[in-house]
Design a protein around this motif. Structure first.
Motif, mmCIF file in Angstrom:
data_model
loop_
_atom_site.group_PDB
_atom_site.id
_atom_site.type_symbol
_atom_site.label_atom_id
_atom_site.label_comp_id
_atom_site.label_asym_id
_atom_site.label_seq_id
_atom_site.Cartn_x
_atom_site.Cartn_y
_atom_site.Cartn_z
ATOM 1 N N THR A 22 18.094 -6.330 -64.549
ATOM 2 C CA THR A 22 18.592 -6.411 -65.925
ATOM 3 C C THR A 22 17.420 -6.245 -66.883
ATOM 4 O O THR A 22 16.255 -6.435 -66.509
ATOM 5 C CB THR A 22 19.284 -7.754 -66.198
ATOM 6 O OG1 THR A 22 18.326 -8.825 -66.035
ATOM 7 C CG2 THR A 22 20.437 -7.990 -65.227
ATOM 8 N N ASN A 23 17.731 -5.886 -68.152
ATOM 9 C CA ASN A 23 16.672 -5.813 -69.156
ATOM 10 C C ASN A 23 16.953 -6.776 -70.300
ATOM 11 O O ASN A 23 17.976 -7.486 -70.293
ATOM 12 C CB ASN A 23 16.477 -4.375 -69.655
ATOM 13 C CG ASN A 23 17.661 -3.850 -70.455
ATOM 14 O OD1 ASN A 23 18.627 -4.567 -70.727
ATOM 15 N ND2 ASN A 23 17.590 -2.586 -70.843
ATOM 16 N N ALA A 24 16.069 -6.806 -71.271
ATOM 17 C CA ALA A 24 16.176 -7.761 -72.370
ATOM 18 C C ALA A 24 17.406 -7.519 -73.232
ATOM 19 O O ALA A 24 17.866 -8.425 -73.935
ATOM 20 C CB ALA A 24 14.911 -7.706 -73.227
ATOM 21 N N GLU A 25 17.936 -6.302 -73.229
ATOM 22 C CA GLU A 25 19.121 -5.971 -74.017
ATOM 23 C C GLU A 25 20.414 -6.318 -73.290
ATOM 24 O O GLU A 25 21.503 -6.063 -73.799
ATOM 25 C CB GLU A 25 19.123 -4.485 -74.375
ATOM 26 C CG GLU A 25 18.074 -4.071 -75.403
ATOM 27 C CD GLU A 25 16.671 -4.048 -74.814
ATOM 28 O OE1 GLU A 25 16.512 -3.587 -73.668
ATOM 29 O OE2 GLU A 25 15.738 -4.534 -75.499
ATOM 30 N N ARG A 50 21.468 -5.013 -70.439
ATOM 31 C CA ARG A 50 21.990 -3.944 -69.584
ATOM 32 C C ARG A 50 21.725 -4.285 -68.117
ATOM 33 O O ARG A 50 20.753 -4.967 -67.786
ATOM 34 C CB ARG A 50 21.358 -2.612 -69.936
ATOM 35 C CG ARG A 50 21.564 -2.188 -71.378
ATOM 36 C CD ARG A 50 20.799 -0.922 -71.701
ATOM 37 N NE ARG A 50 21.570 0.269 -71.370
ATOM 38 C CZ ARG A 50 21.060 1.492 -71.362
ATOM 39 N NH1 ARG A 50 19.770 1.675 -71.603
ATOM 40 N NH2 ARG A 50 21.820 2.527 -71.080
ATOM 41 N N PRO A 103 14.163 -1.430 -64.888
ATOM 42 C CA PRO A 103 14.192 -1.026 -66.298
ATOM 43 C C PRO A 103 12.790 -0.729 -66.806
ATOM 44 O O PRO A 103 11.829 -1.417 -66.461
ATOM 45 C CB PRO A 103 14.785 -2.255 -67.004
ATOM 46 C CG PRO A 103 15.371 -3.102 -65.931
ATOM 47 C CD PRO A 103 14.599 -2.819 -64.697
ATOM 48 N N PHE A 127 14.825 4.046 -67.114
ATOM 49 C CA PHE A 127 14.744 3.207 -65.929
ATOM 50 C C PHE A 127 14.286 4.058 -64.755
ATOM 51 O O PHE A 127 14.289 5.291 -64.817
ATOM 52 C CB PHE A 127 16.079 2.510 -65.635
ATOM 53 C CG PHE A 127 17.130 3.364 -64.992
ATOM 54 C CD1 PHE A 127 17.365 3.315 -63.624
ATOM 55 C CD2 PHE A 127 17.928 4.210 -65.760
ATOM 56 C CE1 PHE A 127 18.344 4.088 -63.027
ATOM 57 C CE2 PHE A 127 18.925 4.976 -65.179
ATOM 58 C CZ PHE A 127 19.139 4.917 -63.801
ATOM 59 N N PRO A 131 7.125 -3.698 -62.780
ATOM 60 C CA PRO A 131 6.379 -3.131 -63.903
ATOM 61 C C PRO A 131 4.879 -3.301 -63.695
ATOM 62 O O PRO A 131 4.427 -4.323 -63.169
ATOM 63 C CB PRO A 131 6.884 -3.947 -65.100
ATOM 64 C CG PRO A 131 7.448 -5.201 -64.523
ATOM 65 C CD PRO A 131 7.961 -4.848 -63.174
ATOM 66 N N SER A 148 20.893 -13.108 -65.811
ATOM 67 C CA SER A 148 20.596 -12.658 -67.170
ATOM 68 C C SER A 148 21.521 -13.340 -68.152
ATOM 69 O O SER A 148 22.746 -13.342 -67.959
ATOM 70 C CB SER A 148 20.773 -11.136 -67.277
ATOM 71 O OG SER A 148 20.537 -10.686 -68.597
#
Length: 390
Positions: free
Chosen positions: A20-23, A25, A59, A65, A99, A254
């Motif tokens: 998942t990402n911070a937004e 998604r 992501p 991604f 990352p 998330s």
């Protein structure tokens, strides 16, 4: 029966990777070779590029991604159907990605980690003797775990930063920023910190396959379909969930939601109290008048819907299947081999399909080989379809 969470349906095979990402998604990868991006429960981007399973998703910045695959390929995606970049970085499958700097690090079964700064070619470090099963960003660098029973640390420039010997292999690795959590094939969850060394909690007599961690919560998925939410400090089990999904290959947390990716090809959503989030389009209700037929259909539901919309599944809709000629459902791309077959779907032909199996009855089909040997079970499935696929 297990409670049904609101399902994210789109994969035609076991869900192997979640992120998942911070937004908010969600990114998923599957044995069906697809990587999917989700906004809420809606698939907004469906990609297919790998030759084999998608084993890792990550992501990146600016809405991009990355996906890593069984083919050793790392693919960078924008928001379109074609990749921005696609290269084979490893001779063996990608085991995990994390990352790193302005790009990413990918770890593979050959024991190497590829460090990519966001442009140009990656550089490599030989990290483990054999398969790497976990890789995370940790304290400005990286942490990796391998089949050589080593947990190793890497500084921001890729140089070695120390190692810890492990008492057992690890299937997966996660971090909440303070500690590292290792899910193990021996059924134990292990925690590693700089101050207390290795702590462990025995969760199952079967293998643990996946782990995710955020502040205040650790989620662990098992071969049995069970998922546990564990206190990251004490390793005490807070919540246990029987997902009914078969092996849980991937988990993610998330915004107060737990996501489980299972062998059934579904991604299910749960509260951190273990409560399923909504009715959604969950499994067929076993309290229907034909519970046996509904139970048998669950294997079909991985690839087929019962509605006019095929829902971006791996197979066509079964809506109005009876009396329809093979390979004629609108909106689905069939192989030429299927188009050449002279079959009309009736009670008899559907029964024969599962009596003899797709390989023999519909050669050229991408349908997984599966048979229903029992004539009574085949009739139960047919009766169920006659009721719900009209």
């Amino acid at each position: 029966m297990p409670a049904a969470a609101q399902d994210l349906r789109g994969h035609g095979g076991p869900v192997r990777a979640l992120a998942t990402n911070a937004e908010g998604r969600i990114f998923s990868g599957s044995f069906d070779t697809r990587a999917i991006v989700w906004d809420g429960t809606v698939a907004t981007q469906i990609t297919r590029h790998h030759e084999g399973a998608v084993t890792a998703v990550l992501p990146l910045a600016d809405g991009r991604f990355a996906s890593g695959g069984q083919d050793g390929r790392v693919v960078i995606w924008g928001d379109g159907p074609e990749p921005l970049q696609s290269e084979v970085w490893h001779p063996l499958p990608v085991g995990a990605m994390a990352p790193w700097a302005d790009g990413l690090a990918s770890a593979a079964w050959d024991g190497q980690i590829a460090l990519w700064s966001g442009s140009g070619a990656p550089r490599y470090i030989t990290a483990h003797d054999g398969q790497i099963t976990g890789l995370v960003a940790f304290r400005g660098g990286l942490a990796s775990v391998g089949a050589d029973l080593k947990l190793r640390f890497w500084q921001a420039d890729g140089t070695a930063g120390g190692e810890i010997g492990l008492p057992a292999p690890a299937s997966a690795l996660a971090t909440d920023g303070d500690a590292l959590f290792l899910a193990s094939p021996d059924g134990a969850l292990r925690k590693v910190t700089a101050t207390s060394g290795i702590e462990e909690a025995a969760l199952s007599s079967r293998a643990l396959l996946s782990v995710a961690a955020t502040e205040g919560h650790v989620a662990v998925g098992a071969m049995t379909g069970e998922v546990w939410l564990v206190d990251p400090v004490t390793l005490a089990v807070q919540v246990g969930i029987e997902t009914g999904q078969g092996p849980i290959w991937a988990v993610a947390i998330s915004d107060g939601v737990l996501f489980t990716g299972g062998n059934d090809g579904l991604i299910r959503r749960w509260s951190l109290d273990g409560i399923p989030l909504g009715e959604g389009s969950g499994p067929i209700d076993p309290t229907l008048t034909n519970p046996r037929g509904a139970q048998i259909f669950r294997a079909c539901a991985v690839c087929h819907t019962l509605t006019p919309d095929d829902g971006a599944r791996a197979g066509p809709t079964l809506h109005q299947i009876f009396g329809r000629r093979i390979a004629t459902a609108e909106g689905f791309q069939y192989s030429e081999a299927l188009k050449d077959l002279d079959i009309v779907w009736t009670e008899q032909t559907i029964s024969e399909l599962f009596e003899f199996g797709p390989d023999a009855y519909t050669p050229g089909s991408r349908m997984p080989e599966q048979r229903v040997p029992s004539a009574a079970d085949r009739q139960a499935l047919i009766d169920f379809l006659k009721t719900v696929a009209r």
